[in-house]
Each structure stands twice: as structure tokens, then as C-alpha cells.
Design a protein around this motif. Structure first.
Motif, PDB file in Angstrom:
ATOM      1  N   ILE A 149       0.836  -1.204   0.000  1.00 39.07           N
ATOM      2  CA  ILE A 149       0.000   0.000   0.000  1.00 39.07           C
ATOM      3  C   ILE A 149       0.870   1.252   0.000  1.00 39.07           C
ATOM      4  O   ILE A 149       0.628   2.193  -0.761  1.00 39.07           O
ATOM      5  N   VAL A 150       1.902   1.269   0.857  1.00 42.64           N
ATOM      6  CA  VAL A 150       2.792   2.429   0.911  1.00 42.64           C
ATOM      7  C   VAL A 150       3.506   2.611  -0.428  1.00 42.64           C
ATOM      8  O   VAL A 150       3.623   3.719  -0.946  1.00 42.64           O
ATOM      9  N   TRP A 151       3.953   1.509  -1.008  1.00 46.84           N
ATOM     10  CA  TRP A 151       4.654   1.576  -2.291  1.00 46.84           C
ATOM     11  C   TRP A 151       3.733   2.117  -3.384  1.00 46.84           C
ATOM     12  O   TRP A 151       4.106   2.991  -4.154  1.00 46.84           O
ATOM     13  N   VAL A 172       4.207   5.608  -5.490  1.00 46.85           N
ATOM     14  CA  VAL A 172       4.301   5.593  -6.953  1.00 46.85           C
ATOM     15  C   VAL A 172       3.232   6.502  -7.559  1.00 46.85           C
ATOM     16  O   VAL A 172       3.504   7.270  -8.477  1.00 46.85           O
ATOM     17  N   MET A 173       2.027   6.428  -7.020  1.00 46.76           N
ATOM     18  CA  MET A 173       0.952   7.280  -7.531  1.00 46.76           C
ATOM     19  C   MET A 173       1.273   8.758  -7.316  1.00 46.76           C
ATOM     20  O   MET A 173       1.043   9.583  -8.202  1.00 46.76           O
ATOM     21  N   LEU A 174       1.800   9.098  -6.150  1.00 43.49           N
ATOM     22  CA  LEU A 174       2.154  10.489  -5.883  1.00 43.49           C
ATOM     23  C   LEU A 174       3.265  10.977  -6.806  1.00 43.49           C
ATOM     24  O   LEU A 174       3.225  12.088  -7.315  1.00 43.49           O
ATOM     25  N   MET A 175       4.266  10.134  -7.037  1.00 38.99           N
ATOM     26  CA  MET A 175       5.361  10.526  -7.913  1.00 38.99           C
ATOM     27  C   MET A 175       4.864  10.672  -9.347  1.00 38.99           C
ATOM     28  O   MET A 175       5.243  11.630 -10.049  1.00 38.99           O
ATOM     29  N   CYS A 176       4.014   9.797  -9.807  1.00 38.76           N
ATOM     30  CA  CYS A 176       3.485   9.889 -11.169  1.00 38.76           C
ATOM     31  C   CYS A 176       2.528  11.079 -11.310  1.00 38.76           C
ATOM     32  O   CYS A 176       2.483  11.727 -12.346  1.00 38.76           O
TER      33      CYS A 176
END
Length: 49
Positions: free
Chosen positions: A36-38, A42-46
Motif C-alpha cells: 500500500i505504501v509503495w 508511486v501514484m504520488l510521484m506519477c
């Protein structure tokens, strides 16, 4: 003290199968949290790009 003495035999008799199931459950929970953290990172970075 009486409760502790009663708890020891029950835990010893149930230790045959429980430690592995308890450990595997803990590992599954930790893996789910890491996933979940990963995914969130990833979603925030994208999303930022």
C-alpha cells in the motif's frame, strides 16, 4: 499468578501449529502494508509529473 500458571500449558499445547500461522499472518500484514505504501508513493510521484 494462578492465571499465568493456567496460561502456560494451553500455550504450550497450542504452540505446535500456531507459531507458523501467526508468523505467516504477520508477514502477510506487513507485506500488504508495504504494498500500500509503495503504491501510494508511486501514484504520488506519477501524479506530480
Amino acid at each position: 499468578m494462578g492465571m499465568a500458571a493456567k496460561a502456560i500449558p494451553t500455550t504450550r499445547s497450542s504452540l505446535k501449529l500456531r507459531p507458523w500461522t501467526r508468523c505467516s499472518k504477520h508477514i502477510r500484514e506487513q507485506r500488504a502494508r508495504l504494498y500500500i505504501v509503495w503504491r501510494c508513493s508511486v501514484m504520488l510521484m506519477c501524479w506530480h509529473d
